[in-house]
Enzyme design. Structure first.
Site, mmCIF file in Angstrom:
data_model
loop_
_atom_site.group_PDB
_atom_site.id
_atom_site.type_symbol
_atom_site.label_atom_id
_atom_site.label_comp_id
_atom_site.label_asym_id
_atom_site.label_seq_id
_atom_site.Cartn_x
_atom_site.Cartn_y
_atom_site.Cartn_z
ATOM 1 N N HIS A 1 35.543 29.214 64.335
ATOM 2 C CA HIS A 1 34.885 28.330 65.007
ATOM 3 C C HIS A 1 33.888 27.574 63.915
ATOM 4 O O HIS A 1 33.701 26.330 64.087
ATOM 5 C CB HIS A 1 33.833 28.831 65.975
ATOM 6 C CG HIS A 1 33.167 27.991 67.024
ATOM 7 N ND1 HIS A 1 33.683 26.983 67.540
ATOM 8 C CD2 HIS A 1 31.616 27.805 67.034
ATOM 9 C CE1 HIS A 1 32.831 26.223 68.236
ATOM 10 N NE2 HIS A 1 31.761 26.801 67.917
ATOM 11 N N SER B 1 30.418 22.144 66.878
ATOM 12 C CA SER B 1 30.249 23.087 67.958
ATOM 13 C C SER B 1 29.423 22.239 69.142
ATOM 14 O O SER B 1 30.078 21.126 69.425
ATOM 15 C CB SER B 1 29.406 24.331 67.814
ATOM 16 O OG SER B 1 29.436 25.115 68.828
ATOM 17 N N ASP C 1 40.066 29.161 66.998
ATOM 18 C CA ASP C 1 38.689 29.105 67.516
ATOM 19 C C ASP C 1 38.583 29.752 68.646
ATOM 20 O O ASP C 1 39.367 29.622 69.405
ATOM 21 C CB ASP C 1 38.248 27.697 67.619
ATOM 22 C CG ASP C 1 36.879 27.494 67.957
ATOM 23 O OD1 ASP C 1 36.081 28.356 68.142
ATOM 24 O OD2 ASP C 1 36.421 26.163 68.142
#
Length: 419
Positions: free
Chosen positions: A358, A232, A324
């Site tokens: 994600h 991320s 995601d």
């Protein structure tokens, strides 16, 4: 005959190790419900349940018997762990103290009743985050705030810096698990921890440079270069580090952005401004969650926000969840690949996982499909479906270890001469 629940390994295991779960002493073809539960350090409860039927000998082996219903169905020997759901909505399972295990309670109940039948057997199992002998070393060197994990055996080892995402603090569980695989891994905090900045308006790469130099200079870390692992925001920062800094041989980026997002990235006299947030592109899901996947301007439109990856000589591996919804990870990975190749650099490896969300975590962490996003200030959807996401996590964990051992010259199988 009394039913018994047995686990292999017995008593304790590492979090990323598979467990073998068997029930013996049941009536032939007996319907039973298996339940698993654990509490995190904040007291939040995570649970899963599955319906099974014993075989003709009154035995139930989760490696051979499919679940007939419950939190998951089909042949899923580890389903009772990865399919756990939080009692508190939008609560993500993270390990805050790697020196203590998660304690998993398992129960076998008679029948398939939703509220649970008579308790037939139970077991308690500890899932640890530090393999026996792994060393945990807090780091306060100059401005660097981190924790270094070293394998039990004598070094030197391939070195890796591990970066998590928005939220800051210092998460150690991925680094501690990886140290059990022969790497020296430094979990690096970069904001909202100790005396580091509380917010992240500006990310100064000089701080990360200090961390790289510290790890490269460590006597238990083999050179010449080190690895980076980022997810991320940590993936975005890893790309910036690989673009601006020397000494980074290999980088694994899990669902990272190629643009600066929510903050400026600075190094010396260079500044990368954040991409524009398109608030009118935030959608609502049918569950009343915000979906922000279209809410960032493309770095192809705002080229100044594109991290200059073409300057990097790092070898990259991109691990992408194709579902995601935090941002467009697959698009970013492909654009990075195009940019690198256009500048005569090596084509990076990109592995895409269908229906993965994600937060691609180490194996067996439950999918966090929605939760609070600190930049958005609301609960958003992170995407992913539990089963494919769990498959992705298992594969990604193997892929990144193989990649780092190859690129950083991992386990040396020879016997070192005695000096």
């Amino acid at each position: 005959m009394e039913a018994t629940l047995s686990l292999e390994p017995a008593g304790r295991s590492c979090w990323d190790e598979p467990l073998s779960i068997t029930v013996r002493g049941l009536v032939p073809e007996q319907p039973v419900t298996l339940r698993a539960a654990l509490r995190d350090e904040k007291g939040a409860l995570f649970r899963a349940r599955a319906l099974y039927r014993a075989d003709a000998h009154g035995e139930l082996d989760l490696a051979r018997a499919p679940a007939l219903g419950g939190s998951f169905t089909g042949l899923e020997p580890m389903g009772l762990i990865w399919a756990m759901e939080p009692e508190r909505p939008f609560w993500r399972l993270v390990k805050r103290d790697v020196q203590t295990p998660f304690v998993v309670e398992l129960e076998v109940l008679d029948g398939h009743e939703p509220d649970g039948g008579r308790l037939l057997a139970r077991a308690v199992h500890e899932r640890h985050f530090m393999a026996p002998g792994v060393r945990r070393v807090p780091v306060r060197e100059g401005r660097v705030r981190a924790t270094l994990f070293l394998p039990p055996e004598p070094g030197p080892f391939p070195g890796i810096i591990d970066l998590f995402g928005v939220g800051g603090g210092l998460l150690e569980y991925r680094a501690s698990l990886l140290a059990g695989k022969g790497f020296a891994v430094m979990a690096l905090a970069y904001y909202n921890y100790d005396d580091l900045p509380k917010t992240m308006e500006t990310m100064r790469i000089e701080y990360f440079e200090e961390a790289v130099n510290y790890l490269r200079g460590h006597p238990e870390v083999k050179g010449p270069g080190i690895g980076l692992l980022g997810i991320s925001k940590g993936g975005e920062l890893g790309l910036a580090m690989a673009s601006f800094l020397k000494g980074i041989t290999a980088a694994v980026v899990i669902n990272g952005s190629v643009a600066a997002v929510g903050n400026t990235i600075c190094y010396k006299d260079e500044t990368i401004p954040p991409v524009t947030i398109l608030r009118n592109q935030v959608k609502m899901t049918k569950d009343g969650l915000k979906d922000v996947v279209d809410a960032l301007q493309s770095p192809l439109v705002e080229q100044k926000s594109f991290i200059p990856v073409e300057r990097s000589d790092t070898t990259f591996l991109f691990l992408v969840g194709q579902d995601d919804h935090n941002w467009k990870s697959e698009f970013y990975a492909n654009e990075i690949s195009k940019r690198l190749q256009a500048h005569g650099k090596e084509k990076p490896q990109i592995i895409c996982y269908p229906e993965a969300g994600h937060y691609i975590e180490p194996p067996y962490f439950p999918l966090c499909s929605a939760g609070m996003h600190l930049l958005v200030g609301a609960n958003i959807t992170f995407g992913g479906e539990p089963k494919p996401h769990s498959v992705a996590q298992l594969d990604a964990w193997q892929q990144l270890q193989t990649f780092f051992h190859k690129q950083l010259g991992g386990k040396s199988h020879g016997v070192s001469p005695k000096i």
